[in-house]
Design a protein around this motif. Structure first.
Motif, mmCIF file in Angstrom:
data_model
loop_
_atom_site.group_PDB
_atom_site.id
_atom_site.type_symbol
_atom_site.label_atom_id
_atom_site.label_comp_id
_atom_site.label_asym_id
_atom_site.label_seq_id
_atom_site.Cartn_x
_atom_site.Cartn_y
_atom_site.Cartn_z
ATOM 1 N N TYR A 76 0.843 -1.190 0.000
ATOM 2 C CA TYR A 76 0.000 0.000 0.000
ATOM 3 C C TYR A 76 0.883 1.246 0.000
ATOM 4 O O TYR A 76 2.060 1.187 0.367
ATOM 5 C CB TYR A 76 -0.891 0.055 1.247
ATOM 6 C CG TYR A 76 -1.786 -1.141 1.439
ATOM 7 C CD1 TYR A 76 -3.011 -1.235 0.786
ATOM 8 C CD2 TYR A 76 -1.416 -2.184 2.288
ATOM 9 C CE1 TYR A 76 -3.842 -2.334 0.969
ATOM 10 C CE2 TYR A 76 -2.239 -3.282 2.479
ATOM 11 C CZ TYR A 76 -3.445 -3.349 1.817
ATOM 12 O OH TYR A 76 -4.259 -4.441 2.002
ATOM 13 N N ARG A 77 0.286 2.354 -0.380
ATOM 14 C CA ARG A 77 0.901 3.654 -0.132
ATOM 15 C C ARG A 77 0.558 4.041 1.307
ATOM 16 O O ARG A 77 -0.529 3.699 1.785
ATOM 17 C CB ARG A 77 0.370 4.716 -1.108
ATOM 18 C CG ARG A 77 0.707 4.448 -2.565
ATOM 19 C CD ARG A 77 2.185 4.575 -2.838
ATOM 20 N NE ARG A 77 2.501 4.266 -4.241
ATOM 21 C CZ ARG A 77 3.742 4.223 -4.719
ATOM 22 N NH1 ARG A 77 4.773 4.483 -3.918
ATOM 23 N NH2 ARG A 77 3.964 3.927 -5.982
ATOM 24 N N GLY A 79 -0.999 5.465 4.416
ATOM 25 C CA GLY A 79 -2.299 6.110 4.599
ATOM 26 C C GLY A 79 -3.439 5.439 3.881
ATOM 27 O O GLY A 79 -4.611 5.742 4.163
ATOM 28 N N MET A 80 -3.154 4.541 2.938
ATOM 29 C CA MET A 80 -4.222 3.830 2.231
ATOM 30 C C MET A 80 -4.904 2.840 3.168
ATOM 31 O O MET A 80 -4.309 2.304 4.100
ATOM 32 C CB MET A 80 -3.664 3.074 1.018
ATOM 33 C CG MET A 80 -3.253 3.942 -0.139
ATOM 34 S SD MET A 80 -2.573 2.942 -1.522
ATOM 35 C CE MET A 80 -4.010 1.943 -1.930
ATOM 36 N N SER A 81 -6.188 2.581 2.915
ATOM 37 C CA SER A 81 -6.929 1.589 3.690
ATOM 38 C C SER A 81 -6.474 0.191 3.304
ATOM 39 O O SER A 81 -6.224 -0.087 2.129
ATOM 40 C CB SER A 81 -8.432 1.735 3.430
ATOM 41 O OG SER A 81 -8.900 2.998 3.846
ATOM 42 N N TRP A 82 -6.389 -0.681 4.286
ATOM 43 C CA TRP A 82 -6.006 -2.062 4.030
ATOM 44 C C TRP A 82 -7.203 -2.862 3.539
ATOM 45 O O TRP A 82 -8.343 -2.609 3.936
ATOM 46 C CB TRP A 82 -5.457 -2.710 5.297
ATOM 47 C CG TRP A 82 -4.193 -2.073 5.791
ATOM 48 C CD1 TRP A 82 -3.442 -1.109 5.168
ATOM 49 C CD2 TRP A 82 -3.542 -2.345 7.041
ATOM 50 N NE1 TRP A 82 -2.358 -0.778 5.926
ATOM 51 C CE2 TRP A 82 -2.386 -1.522 7.089
ATOM 52 C CE3 TRP A 82 -3.807 -3.204 8.096
ATOM 53 C CZ2 TRP A 82 -1.512 -1.535 8.175
ATOM 54 C CZ3 TRP A 82 -2.936 -3.231 9.181
ATOM 55 C CH2 TRP A 82 -1.800 -2.402 9.212
ATOM 56 N N GLN A 83 -6.947 -3.841 2.700
ATOM 57 C CA GLN A 83 -8.021 -4.645 2.128
ATOM 58 C C GLN A 83 -8.427 -5.817 3.004
ATOM 59 O O GLN A 83 -9.405 -6.498 2.715
ATOM 60 C CB GLN A 83 -7.611 -5.165 0.740
ATOM 61 C CG GLN A 83 -7.433 -4.050 -0.281
ATOM 62 C CD GLN A 83 -6.998 -4.568 -1.636
ATOM 63 O OE1 GLN A 83 -6.642 -5.741 -1.779
ATOM 64 N NE2 GLN A 83 -7.025 -3.700 -2.630
ATOM 65 N N GLU A 94 7.030 -0.598 6.929
ATOM 66 C CA GLU A 94 6.685 0.644 6.222
ATOM 67 C C GLU A 94 7.921 1.499 6.004
ATOM 68 O O GLU A 94 8.721 1.718 6.915
ATOM 69 C CB GLU A 94 5.642 1.416 7.021
ATOM 70 C CG GLU A 94 5.151 2.679 6.316
ATOM 71 C CD GLU A 94 3.989 3.324 7.054
ATOM 72 O OE1 GLU A 94 4.014 4.571 7.202
ATOM 73 O OE2 GLU A 94 3.064 2.594 7.481
ATOM 74 N N ARG A 98 6.233 3.184 0.820
ATOM 75 C CA ARG A 98 5.363 2.017 0.711
ATOM 76 C C ARG A 98 5.164 1.345 2.067
ATOM 77 O O ARG A 98 6.030 1.415 2.952
ATOM 78 C CB ARG A 98 5.950 0.982 -0.274
ATOM 79 C CG ARG A 98 6.230 1.497 -1.666
ATOM 80 C CD ARG A 98 4.977 2.030 -2.361
ATOM 81 N NE ARG A 98 3.967 1.018 -2.585
ATOM 82 C CZ ARG A 98 3.914 0.223 -3.656
ATOM 83 N NH1 ARG A 98 4.855 0.315 -4.596
ATOM 84 N NH2 ARG A 98 2.930 -0.641 -3.807
#
Length: 289
Positions: A76-77, A79-83, A94, A98
């Motif tokens: 993820y970038r 701050g992106m939400s995790w799936q 981190e 990334r």
């Protein structure tokens, strides 16, 4: 369980995202590793060995992980939400650019890089080893031929013979060889060809998420017999059969065409299928591969 090409691609993507970069966050949430904080460490390399992954750090340690049935690494970038739910995360690595999150990683260990062989030294040659050469092929052949009384399907799945194959490729290799998965290893007419085919199929899919053994990527056209039980064989129209192969936790569903893959099987081929029209299956398979 993911095939070796899936693990290889995961390692490759993690390597591109993390290697040469310092971790601003390095959480290990596995019960045995929660006291370790990897923040400040620089990732030197991420590499796969068969179905094992090693993330190597500048302090001489490696983080070992194995995906098993339900594990995965996501990128993820920041701050992106995790799936996937946060409670399933077992590792969060981190950098400034990334975030790598390892979900449902049941097998994890932090160990000296020089001791990685303790976890993978028993494995046969890695079919996706970038350094693969005649020596690797010869060692895989030696290990293959020592399993003389074992069934071909089980030998192909045995990571101590050669590392990287799962049930998909085991199934498809047997079909493309024209052999029943229950053929004994000593009765395989050309073991080097079996090893070369296994490596070729993995290599063809190593750099993409889609897996195809037919040369086609369209949905429903990617495999010859794998997960096509009860459907018509693409080559001779015989119904593809299924049966368990292996014992206990090692049992896997085998798929095979009784006409294209003659030889031993859990039950006799029905006369109805025996009377079906002949097929150019052998020629078609060899033309594709």
């Amino acid at each position: 369980m993911p095939e070796g090409d899936t693990v290889y691609l995961t390692g490759k993507r993690l390597h591109v995202a993390l290697s040469g970069r310092s971790l601003v966050r390095g959480e290990l949430r596995h019960p045995r590793l929660v006291e370790h904080d990897l923040a400040g460490r620089t990732v030197l390399d991420v590499a796969s060995v068969g179905k094992h992954l090693f993330t190597r750090f500048d302090d001489g340690r490696s983080l070992h992980s194995h995906l098993r049935l339900d594990g995965s690494w996501h990128l993820y970038r920041p701050g992106m939400s995790w799936q996937r739910p946060a409670h399933q995360a077992r590792a969060v690595l981190e950098t400034a650019e990334r975030t790598a999150v390892g979900f449902s990683l049941h097998d994890m260990e932090l160990l000296p890089t020089g001791e990685e062989a303790r976890l993978v030294g028993h494995l046969g040659p890695d079919l996706l080893d970038p350094a693969w050469d005649e020596t690797h092929a010869a060692e895989a052949l030696r290990r293959f031929t020592t399993r003389r009384s074992s069934e071909l399907g089980l030998v192909l799945l045995e990571q101590r013979v050669m590392a990287g194959l799962g049930n998909l490729y085991k199934t498809e290799v047997c079909f493309l060889l024209g052999l029943s998965p229950w053929t004994l290893a000593r009765d395989v007419p050309d073991p080097p060809a079996a090893i070369a085919l296994a490596r070729e199929l993995l290599l063809r899919n190593a750099d993409r998420p889609q897996q195809s053994t037919t040369g086609e990527l369209a949905r429903g056209r990617q495999t010859w017999v794998f997960e096509r039980g009860g459907q018509r064989c693409r080559c001779c129209s015989t119904r593809i059969r299924t049966a368990e192969q292996g014992d206990g936790v090692y049992a896997r569903i085998a798929y095979w065409c009784p006409r294209c893959q003659p030889g031993p099987s859990p039950r006799p081929v029905s006369p109805r299928n025996e009377r079906r029209r002949p097929s150019p299956v052998g020629d078609e398979r060899r033309q594709r591969w």
